[in-house]
Structure formats: structure tokens, C-alpha cells
Design a protein around this motif. Structure first.
Motif, PDB file in Angstrom:
ATOM      1  N   TRP A 155       0.815  -1.214   0.000  1.00 25.07           N
ATOM      2  CA  TRP A 155       0.000   0.000   0.000  1.00 25.07           C
ATOM      3  C   TRP A 155       0.848   1.264   0.000  1.00 25.07           C
ATOM      4  O   TRP A 155       0.377   2.337   0.385  1.00 25.07           O
ATOM      5  CB  TRP A 155      -0.932   0.001   1.211  1.00 25.07           C
ATOM      6  CG  TRP A 155      -1.896  -1.146   1.195  1.00 25.07           C
ATOM      7  CD1 TRP A 155      -1.798  -2.307   1.887  1.00 25.07           C
ATOM      8  CD2 TRP A 155      -3.095  -1.233   0.425  1.00 25.07           C
ATOM      9  NE1 TRP A 155      -2.847  -3.132   1.603  1.00 25.07           N
ATOM     10  CE2 TRP A 155      -3.671  -2.493   0.705  1.00 25.07           C
ATOM     11  CE3 TRP A 155      -3.733  -0.381  -0.466  1.00 25.07           C
ATOM     12  CZ2 TRP A 155      -4.858  -2.906   0.129  1.00 25.07           C
ATOM     13  CZ3 TRP A 155      -4.927  -0.800  -1.053  1.00 25.07           C
ATOM     14  CH2 TRP A 155      -5.473  -2.038  -0.755  1.00 25.07           C
ATOM     15  N   ARG A 169      -9.196   2.262   0.957  1.00 26.13           N
ATOM     16  CA  ARG A 169      -7.966   1.491   0.810  1.00 26.13           C
ATOM     17  C   ARG A 169      -7.340   1.216   2.178  1.00 26.13           C
ATOM     18  O   ARG A 169      -6.800   0.137   2.418  1.00 26.13           O
ATOM     19  CB  ARG A 169      -6.962   2.238  -0.075  1.00 26.13           C
ATOM     20  CG  ARG A 169      -7.360   2.442  -1.525  1.00 26.13           C
ATOM     21  CD  ARG A 169      -7.819   1.167  -2.207  1.00 26.13           C
ATOM     22  NE  ARG A 169      -7.833   1.258  -3.660  1.00 26.13           N
ATOM     23  CZ  ARG A 169      -8.753   1.878  -4.395  1.00 26.13           C
ATOM     24  NH1 ARG A 169      -9.755   2.508  -3.805  1.00 26.13           N
ATOM     25  NH2 ARG A 169      -8.687   1.873  -5.718  1.00 26.13           N
ATOM     26  N   ALA A 229      -6.735  -2.426   3.788  1.00 27.45           N
ATOM     27  CA  ALA A 229      -5.440  -2.888   4.304  1.00 27.45           C
ATOM     28  C   ALA A 229      -5.598  -3.482   5.698  1.00 27.45           C
ATOM     29  O   ALA A 229      -5.047  -4.552   5.998  1.00 27.45           O
ATOM     30  CB  ALA A 229      -4.455  -1.724   4.329  1.00 27.45           C
TER      31      ALA A 229
END
Length: 422
Positions: free
Chosen positions: A88, A170, A174
């Protein structure tokens, strides 16, 4: 919470803070003097800055944009190389940088609007006092200029909200992927499903909101403190105090620190109560879920005891929020009249026009609100702390460490709770 999305989060955030401080001091001691020597300096202090979109392309602003991009690019480039294997990295490093850049643009929009307030306020004052030379075209031209700034801000803001929504999801993804990879260690913790499904989203979105607010507050101080310092030349006398050099500057600092300390002390018990509220609600909900499939669960005595825990904690929260809100509302109401009370001698003496007052009020509000970051964000911070405490139990289980004390307390006290250490 952080390791899943950010590379080496402790080192990342510490280095980001240090780099930001270095860049700020380097700008004032090296960057700004270099801009002046190269012909990119700000206009004279007594000159009225451009009104409208021309403000954004002033030579000193263009030079600062280049400096800002250079500093941001160096930091992100370093961490991108250091964390190139992190899944990420692009979102956490470059995405965070983009949000910071757009946040600075929002501060610039506030400055552009503040520059617009003075001519519009003076024009309005002249029109109301029937001064000669005021035309309809004067008003329409200033309104069009304001619309140009507003439309640009709206366009950038809409795109930023779209990007930020993806950024938050996002981060949630994660955390979700990380926690689910450790699910065998986590599934026995009270309310584990809720923590993965709900708390991860709430944590990422809440922390992102607070982070943007903090960055915006710091940038606002960097931009508006010099403006407020300059506007202090119009205000030399304060009620009950007399003459004070740079009075507006010191007033903003005093009033903000007073409010921050006042509300922090008043609301010191609230984070723990919010966390306990999530715990008792989770225990009650879990027993009801078990009762759907097992006849021996969710029996009236057990449910009654669990709901009494919910009731007791809510009533405690209501009491503590009662006096906290009384203090908070008193401060907010006082904040609304504090500045104008301090400006009474200046207004009566006729030292400022309505346009200058508008500029002072805006600059003072921007600076004081930035210093009042904890005041304005306190309830959100309370919510974040309670979510953080719940997710800390996951961190402890993953690392095979004892659960936090408050989790152990509820495991021992609440009936119907099933737990097996990971």
C-alpha cells in the motif's frame, strides 16, 4: 492499524514531522530570502494584493508552490524507495501527500477570499453611507470575482472528496486484509466481527478527518499568523488592559489556549466512557446473536444483566456530557462575541473601516480556530480513542500479548462471554 497501510509507521510519521519542521524553518530563513533576491518576493506591505484568481499566480506564491512540491517530492521519493515492497506504499505515501497539497490549496482559497473582503466591505460601507462614486457595476464585478474563487474551490473540493473516499477505503481494506489473515487469533475476542467490519472503517475515516484538520490548522497558522500580525497595526488598545503591541496576535493565542485547556480538562473522562459503551453494547449484542441459535443463551436473567450494564453506562455518559456540553456551549457563545468586545475601543475611535474589520475578523477566526484544534475536534478525538482502544485488543492478540486491562475486566465481569486467548 497503521502497519497494514503505512510502511514503518512510527519512523514514517516521526520523519514526516521532523521534515515538515525543517522545511518550514528553511523556507523562512532560506527559501523566502532567495525568492526576494530572485525577484519572486511578496508585494509591499502597504500594497493591496490581487483580488481574485490572480492571487494564486502571484510570483511569491508560484515560488512557494515550487518549494512545497520539491520538499514533498523529496520526502515521498525517499520513502517510496525505502518501502517499495509494501503493498500500500503508493496510496499511503503519495496519497497522503496529495491530500496535504490540496489542504494547502484550501488555505490559499481562504486567503484569497479574505483579500476580497476588504474592498467589498469598504464598498458596502460607502454604499450604505451614500458616498458618491458607488455603482452597480462595482458590486457585480466583486461578486463575479468571488464566484470565480468559489467555483474553483468547489471543483477542486469535489475531486478531493472523491479521492479521499477511495483513500479511506484502501486503508480499511489494508486493515481488513491484515486482521483476516490473523483471524484464528482474533475471532475469540469479544465483538471481533464488529471490530473488523465496522471499527476499521470508522478508525480510518475518523483518523483521516482529524489528520486533515490538524494539517489544515498548521498550514492556516503558517499563512494567517503573518497576516494577523500585520493587521494588529490597526488595533493598539484593548479593554481593561490598555495598549498592547500586536494585540490581535496575542489575543488569538491566549483565547485559544484557554479554550483548549478548559475543554480538555472538562472532558477528560469521556474517552473511557465511550469505549466502555462500545464494550457493553457488543456484549449485549453478542448474547442476543447466540440466542438466535442456542436455546440456553439469551435467557432473561442474563439479558437483563447485560442490558443493565448498557443502561448504567449510558446514564453515566449522559451525566458527564451534561457538564461538558454546558462548558463547551458557554465557550462557543463567548467566542462569538470575544473579538468584537476586544475591538470596541478601536471601533469607537474610528480607526478601522468595515472592510478592515472583515479582514481582522476572518484572520482572527482562522488563527484562533487553528489554535483551537483540540476544542473543535474533541468529540471526534474521543470517538477515535474509544475505537483505538477496541482495536488495540486485536494488536495484543496478534502479538500474543495480554489483552488491555479494560478488555480483561469485561471478560471477567460480563456474563455470557466466551473467550479463548489466541
Amino acid at each position: 492499524m497503521f502497519h497494514s497501510f503505512f510502511p514503518q509507521p512510527k519512523a514514517f510519521f516521526i520523519s514526516a514531522t521532523i521534515w515538515s519542521i525543517v522545511c518550514i524553518f528553511a523556507w523562512y530563513f532560506i527559501g523566502e530570502p532567495s525568492a526576494v533576491s530572485l525577484g519572486f518576493g511578496p508585494p509591499p506591505a502597504d500594497a493591496q494584493p490581487p483580488i481574485g484568481l490572480g492571487y494564486f499566480i502571484m510570483p511569491d506564491n508560484l515560488f512557494f508552490y515550487a518549494y512545497f512540491l520539491l520538499c514533498t517530492g523529496l520526502f515521498c521519493g525517499f520513502w517510496n524507495l525505502k518501502a517499495r515492497n509494501h503493498p500500500w506504499a503508493n496510496w499511503s505515501i503519495w496519497g497522503s501527500a496529495l491530500i496535504i497539497l490540496v489542504t494547502y490549496f484550501g488555505v490559499q482559497v481562504s486567503v484569497a477570499i479574505n483579500n476580497w473582503r476588504r474592498p467589498f466591505g469598504d464598498l458596502l460601507q460607502n454604499a450604505l453611507s451614500k458616498q458618491p462614486g458607488v455603482t452597480v457595476e462595482n458590486f457585480y464585478s466583486l461578486i463575479i470575482i468571488f464566484a470565480q474563487i468559489a467555483f474553483l474551490s468547489i471543483f477542486i473540493g469535489a475531486l478531493t472528496d472523491f479521492f479521499t473516499s477511495h483513500y479511506i477505503f484502501r486503508w480499511r481494506q489494508a486493515m481488513n486484509d491484515f486482521y483476516m489473515s490473523k483471524w484464528e487469533k482474533l475471532r475469540h475476542i469479544e465483538g471481533a466481527s464488529q471490530r473488523v467490519q465496522e471499527d476499521t472503517m470508522r478508525f480510518s475515516s475518523t483518523l483521516e478527518t482529524l489528520g486533515i484538520s490538524l494539517i489544515n490548522s498548521v498550514m492556516t497558522l503558517v499563512v494567517f499568523l503573518p497576516i494577523l500580525f500585520a493587521l494588529s497595526s490597526y488595533v493598539s488598545e484593548l479593554p481593561f488592559v490598555g495598549e498592547v503591541p500586536h494585540a490581535l496576535f496575542w489575543l488569538a493565542i491566549f483565547w485559544s489556549i484557554f479554550g483548549t485547556v478548559l475543554l480538555a480538562v472538562t472532558g477528560i473522562k469521556l474517552p473511557g466512557l465511550n469505549f466502555k459503551n462500545q464494550r457493553v453494547e457488543a456484549a449485549y449484542r453478542k448474547e442476543l446473536v447466540y440466542g438466535e441459535d442456542h436455546e440456553d443463551r439469551a435467557q432473561p436473567p442474563t439479558v437483563k444483566e447485560l442490558f443493565s450494564n448498557v443502561r448504567r453506562n449510558y446514564f453515566r455518559m449522559y451525566f458527564h456530557y451534561l457538564y461538558f456540553n454546558v462548558v463547551r456551549y458557554l465557550y462557543v457563545q463567548a467566542d462569538a462575541i470575544f473579538l468584537i468586545t476586544m475591538l470596541v475601543p478601536t471601533i469607537v475611535a474610528g480607526k478601522i473601516t468595515y472592510g478592515i474589520y472583515q479582514q481582522i475578523a476572518t484572520a482572527f477566526g482562522q488563527v484562533s480556530n487553528s489554535f483551537q484544534y483540540l476544542v473543535n475536534s474533541w468529540t471526534t478525538i474521543i470517538e477515535l480513542l474509544s475505537i483505538h482502544k477496541r482495536l488495540k485488543a486485536f494488536e495484543a492478540a496478534i502479538d500474543d500479548e495480554p489483552l488491555p486491562s479494560i478488555d480483561r475486566h469485561y471478560l471477567e465481569q460480563e456474563p455470557g462471554t466466551i473467550h479463548k486467548d489466541g
